[in-house]
Structures are given as structure tokens and as C-alpha cells.
Design a protein around this motif. Structure first.
Motif, PDB file in Angstrom:
ATOM      1  N   VAL A   1     -11.230   1.412   5.412  1.00  0.00           N
ATOM      2  CA  VAL A   1     -10.013   1.864   4.768  1.00  0.00           C
ATOM      3  C   VAL A   1      -8.841   2.511   6.272  1.00  0.00           C
ATOM      4  O   VAL A   1      -9.288   2.792   6.226  1.00  0.00           O
ATOM      5  CB  VAL A   1     -11.103   2.660   3.972  1.00  0.00           C
TER       6      VAL A   1
ATOM      7  N   ILE B   1      -4.888  -1.169   2.975  1.00  0.00           N
ATOM      8  CA  ILE B   1      -5.791  -0.176   2.422  1.00  0.00           C
ATOM      9  C   ILE B   1      -6.262   1.565   2.002  1.00  0.00           C
ATOM     10  O   ILE B   1      -6.086   1.681   3.933  1.00  0.00           O
ATOM     11  CB  ILE B   1      -7.446  -1.094   2.450  1.00  0.00           C
TER      12      ILE B   1
ATOM     13  N   GLY C   1     -12.153  -0.800   1.684  1.00  0.00           N
ATOM     14  CA  GLY C   1     -12.314  -0.840   2.392  1.00  0.00           C
ATOM     15  C   GLY C   1     -13.470  -2.441   3.159  1.00  0.00           C
ATOM     16  O   GLY C   1     -14.528  -2.124   1.764  1.00  0.00           O
TER      17      GLY C   1
ATOM     18  N   GLU D   1     -11.410   3.938  -1.941  1.00  0.00           N
ATOM     19  CA  GLU D   1     -12.118   2.976  -1.347  1.00  0.00           C
ATOM     20  C   GLU D   1     -11.248   1.688  -0.793  1.00  0.00           C
ATOM     21  O   GLU D   1     -10.291   1.440  -0.514  1.00  0.00           O
ATOM     22  CB  GLU D   1     -13.040   3.095  -2.970  1.00  0.00           C
TER      23      GLU D   1
ATOM     24  N   CYS E   1       0.963  -1.178  -0.252  1.00  0.00           N
ATOM     25  CA  CYS E   1       0.332  -0.236  -0.035  1.00  0.00           C
ATOM     26  C   CYS E   1       0.601   1.148   0.185  1.00  0.00           C
ATOM     27  O   CYS E   1       0.153   2.319  -0.788  1.00  0.00           O
ATOM     28  CB  CYS E   1      -0.605   0.169   1.080  1.00  0.00           C
TER      29      CYS E   1
ATOM     30  N   ARG F   1      -5.932   9.239   1.321  1.00  0.00           N
ATOM     31  CA  ARG F   1      -4.851   8.366   0.837  1.00  0.00           C
ATOM     32  C   ARG F   1      -3.769   8.853   0.862  1.00  0.00           C
ATOM     33  O   ARG F   1      -2.954   8.014   1.769  1.00  0.00           O
ATOM     34  CB  ARG F   1      -4.899   7.638  -1.751  1.00  0.00           C
TER      35      ARG F   1
ATOM     36  N   GLY G   1      -7.067   3.831   0.363  1.00  0.00           N
ATOM     37  CA  GLY G   1      -8.176   4.401   0.107  1.00  0.00           C
ATOM     38  C   GLY G   1      -8.388   4.688  -1.411  1.00  0.00           C
ATOM     39  O   GLY G   1      -7.692   5.278  -1.543  1.00  0.00           O
TER      40      GLY G   1
END
Length: 179
Positions: free
Chosen positions: A120, A108, A114, A112, A32, A148, A110
Motif C-alpha cells: 500500500v 495502490i 497491498g 487495502e 490510483c 489513502r 490503500g
């Protein structure tokens, strides 16, 4: 271009000094954070003395092929899990025989992706240390808030700080002069 705040640069610098003091090398495995952790480390001049390599393994296939993460672990726990994070960090040390420590991130970021069990902002971290002829690993999970970019930056700071704590180095919490 990503810039790092002074806290992250400070943590990376302290980590570098501690690794150099021990004559240790480190590696990273990132999902991530997509290379931000390695970027923060290599933002420090002279980091080649203590940073060996970084893997960005965003897909499950890359985790399996590049870091020897077990497909069974991925199927059982999912990519965003402590067992996968531990196997990612362990995989760095299996691939880099000169590295003494490794840190991994999988989460995650984000906005989106989650789920109720994995929201998230959730990031799992793996920390591996070469100890004699073996490797010891541990994991941690933290849920960060923000967008994010903020989640990814916070994950980098957490990874650096926790790696310092994992190797028993003084941190900003234990020594305010490091701030």
C-alpha cells in the motif's frame, strides 16, 4: 471536494508557465489518483493554454481500450508496474497529437490491496515526451506513507515535480524561489 495544498498548486503553476514558454501541451493518464492530477493542473487559471486532456483509466480494460496498453504487459507485470505506467503515458501521446508531454499514475492508494511485492502506498509513474517523430518514456516508482488521501496527494505532487524535472525545468529543489 478535494483541495490542494499550496505546494501542489505552486508546482502546477510552475509547470504551466514552463509549458506555455515552450508552447507545449500536456495530458494525463490516471488510475490510483482518479483525476486528482488533472484536477490540480486545471485548478490553475488559464490551464487550457497548456493542458489538453486527461484520462482516468481505473480498470485494466480502460487502460487497454483508451490508452493502448498491451494486455500482455498487464498480464506479465500487473497494472501497478513501471511498464504499464510507461505504456499509459505513451498512450496519452498516441491519442493526443497536440500534446508534447504526458504523465501517468498507477498504484495502490490503500487502505487495502497491498501485497509483499507491491505494498500500500506504492505508485508507479510514467513520463512521456514527444521528441521529433518519436516518443521517449521513462518510469519511476515511489512508496508513499499515510492514508489513502495522503498517498494520492503525495503522488500528485511527485508527478508534477518529476514532470518538471523530466522536461528540464527549474524545480523547487534547484530554485528555492519557486517554493
Amino acid at each position: 471536494m478535494t483541495t490542494f495544498d499550496s505546494h501542489i498548486i505552486n508546482l502546477a503553476g510552475v509547470l504551466g508557465k514552463e509549458l506555455q514558454r515552450r508552447n507545449w501541451m500536456m495530458g494525463t493518464a490516471e488510475s490510483c489518483t482518479g483525476g486528482l492530477l488533472a484536477g490540480a493542473v486545471t485548478a490553475i487559471a488559464g490551464s487550457s493554454a497548456w493542458f489538453d486532456r486527461g484520462f482516468v483509466t481505473y480498470s485494466n480494460e480502460a487502460k487497454v481500450v483508451d490508452l493502448q496498453v498491451s494486455p500482455d504487459t498487464l498480464n506479465l507485470y500487473g497494472a501497478v508496474s513501471e511498464p504499464v505506467a510507461q505504456e499509459m503515458a505513451n498512450g496519452v501521446l498516441l491519442e493526443s497529437l497536440v500534446s508534447h508531454v504526458a504523465v501517468s499514475t498507477t498504484g495502490i492508494a490503500g487502505p487495502e490491496g497491498g501485497t509483499p511485492g507491491k505494498p500500500v502506498g506504492m505508485v508507479c509513474f510514467g513520463f512521456a515526451v514527444r521528441a521529433g517523430s518519436g516518443i521517449t518514456t521513462r518510469a519511476a516508482t515511489h512508496v508513499f506513507t499515510g492514508d489513502r488521501a495522503q498517498v494520492r496527494q503525495q503522488a500528485v505532487a511527485f508527478a508534477l515535480l518529476t514532470l518538471l524535472e523530466t522536461i528540464g525545468a527549474k524545480t523547487a529543489q534547484s530554485d528555492p524561489t519557486l517554493v
